[in-house]
Design a protein around this motif. Structure first.
Motif, PDB file in Angstrom:
ATOM      1  N   HIS A   1      33.057  45.023  68.969  1.00 42.42           N
ATOM      2  CA  HIS A   1      33.921  45.190  67.803  1.00 42.42           C
ATOM      3  C   HIS A   1      35.096  46.065  68.226  1.00 42.42           C
ATOM      4  CE1 HIS A   1      30.951  43.329  65.290  1.00 42.42           C
ATOM      5  NE2 HIS A   1      30.032  44.159  65.753  1.00 42.42           N
TER       6      HIS A   1
ATOM      7  N   THR B   1      39.214  47.350  67.647  1.00 41.62           N
ATOM      8  CA  THR B   1      40.280  47.542  66.674  1.00 41.62           C
ATOM      9  C   THR B   1      41.543  46.861  67.172  1.00 41.62           C
ATOM     10  OG1 THR B   1      39.330  49.677  66.077  1.00 41.62           O
ATOM     11  CG2 THR B   1      41.586  49.245  65.370  1.00 41.62           C
ATOM     12  N   ASP B   2      42.145  46.061  66.303  1.00 44.68           N
ATOM     13  CA  ASP B   2      43.384  45.356  66.651  1.00 44.68           C
ATOM     14  C   ASP B   2      44.556  46.259  66.264  1.00 44.68           C
ATOM     15  OD1 ASP B   2      45.285  43.565  67.329  1.00 44.68           O
ATOM     16  OD2 ASP B   2      44.929  42.201  65.658  1.00 44.68           O
TER      17      ASP B   2
ATOM     18  N   ASN C   1      46.768  44.592  61.616  1.00 41.61           N
ATOM     19  CA  ASN C   1      46.344  45.351  60.439  1.00 41.61           C
ATOM     20  C   ASN C   1      45.271  46.395  60.717  1.00 41.61           C
ATOM     21  OD1 ASN C   1      44.336  43.618  61.062  1.00 41.61           O
ATOM     22  ND2 ASN C   1      44.467  42.416  59.188  1.00 41.61           N
ATOM     23  N   ARG C   2      44.994  46.690  61.946  1.00 45.61           N
ATOM     24  CA  ARG C   2      44.043  47.709  62.387  1.00 45.61           C
ATOM     25  C   ARG C   2      42.628  47.480  61.857  1.00 45.61           C
ATOM     26  NH1 ARG C   2      46.549  51.994  65.008  1.00 45.61           N
ATOM     27  NH2 ARG C   2      48.769  52.070  64.699  1.00 45.61           N
ATOM     28  N   LYS C   3      42.276  46.250  61.618  1.00 39.77           N
ATOM     29  CA  LYS C   3      40.899  45.937  61.242  1.00 39.77           C
ATOM     30  C   LYS C   3      40.081  45.730  62.506  1.00 39.77           C
ATOM     31  CE  LYS C   3      41.724  43.687  56.845  1.00 39.77           C
ATOM     32  NZ  LYS C   3      41.581  42.444  56.078  1.00 39.77           N
ATOM     33  N   LYS C   4      38.777  45.851  62.345  1.00 35.73           N
ATOM     34  CA  LYS C   4      37.891  45.599  63.483  1.00 35.73           C
ATOM     35  C   LYS C   4      37.738  44.089  63.651  1.00 35.73           C
ATOM     36  CE  LYS C   4      35.857  49.740  64.372  1.00 35.73           C
ATOM     37  NZ  LYS C   4      35.528  50.291  65.624  1.00 35.73           N
ATOM     38  N   ASN C   5      37.962  43.616  64.858  1.00 39.35           N
ATOM     39  CA  ASN C   5      37.794  42.214  65.196  1.00 39.35           C
ATOM     40  C   ASN C   5      36.735  42.070  66.273  1.00 39.35           C
ATOM     41  OD1 ASN C   5      39.827  41.343  63.454  1.00 39.35           O
ATOM     42  ND2 ASN C   5      41.402  41.724  64.981  1.00 39.35           N
ATOM     43  N   ASP C   6      36.144  40.907  66.321  1.00 42.53           N
ATOM     44  CA  ASP C   6      35.136  40.635  67.344  1.00 42.53           C
ATOM     45  C   ASP C   6      35.810  40.182  68.629  1.00 42.53           C
ATOM     46  OD1 ASP C   6      33.132  41.226  65.572  1.00 42.53           O
ATOM     47  OD2 ASP C   6      32.837  39.141  64.952  1.00 42.53           O
ATOM     48  N   LEU C   7      35.323  40.701  69.718  1.00 40.95           N
ATOM     49  CA  LEU C   7      35.802  40.314  71.043  1.00 40.95           C
ATOM     50  C   LEU C   7      34.591  39.854  71.843  1.00 40.95           C
ATOM     51  CD1 LEU C   7      38.054  40.247  73.212  1.00 40.95           C
ATOM     52  CD2 LEU C   7      37.386  42.569  73.795  1.00 40.95           C
TER      53      LEU C   7
ATOM     54  N   THR D   1      29.209  30.432  63.682  1.00 45.01           N
ATOM     55  CA  THR D   1      28.601  31.662  63.234  1.00 45.01           C
ATOM     56  C   THR D   1      28.079  31.458  61.814  1.00 45.01           C
ATOM     57  OG1 THR D   1      30.673  32.535  62.358  1.00 45.01           O
ATOM     58  CG2 THR D   1      30.190  33.025  64.662  1.00 45.01           C
TER      59      THR D   1
ATOM     60  N   ASN E   1      31.284  31.439  59.588  1.00 40.49           N
ATOM     61  CA  ASN E   1      32.342  30.463  59.888  1.00 40.49           C
ATOM     62  C   ASN E   1      31.739  29.225  60.524  1.00 40.49           C
ATOM     63  OD1 ASN E   1      34.404  32.163  59.021  1.00 40.49           O
ATOM     64  ND2 ASN E   1      34.423  33.228  60.973  1.00 40.49           N
TER      65      ASN E   1
END
Length: 98
Positions: A50, A52-53, A57-63, A95, A98
């Protein structure tokens, strides 16, 4: 006696005929080749982090980070007409959301 333009036209027509025959020869030399092969793909160490982008928008994204083992023999794909080979991998996944 032939004029200069008549001789030039004959030379031009002969040149185009030779180029056309060579082009057809090149086409038939590789048209019937099968450029397909079987590939074995293995996945090692799949990790989902997880992150941070910071660019949006500084949300946590999955990598997703994973290692791929590709087992293939591409020697028969190279012939006199192939100088460079580009490979690409398309991955699809599902997932629960999604």
């Amino acid at each position: 006696m032939h004029s200069f333009f008549s001789r030039l036209n004959t030379l031009f027509a002969f040149t185009l005929t030779v180029l056309a025959v060579l082009t057809i020869g090149v086409f038939f030399s590789t048209f019937f080749e099968k450029y397909q092969d079987t590939v074995a793909i293995g996945v090692n160490k799949p990790i989902v982090k997880h992150m941070t982008d910071f660019s949006a928008n500084r949300k946590k994204n999955d990598l997703g980070v994973l290692q791929l083992n590709l087992d293939m023999n591409l020697d028969h794909l190279f012939d006199w007409n192939v100088k460079q080979l580009f490979l690409y991998l398309v991955a699809e996944y599902m997932t629960p959301t999604n």
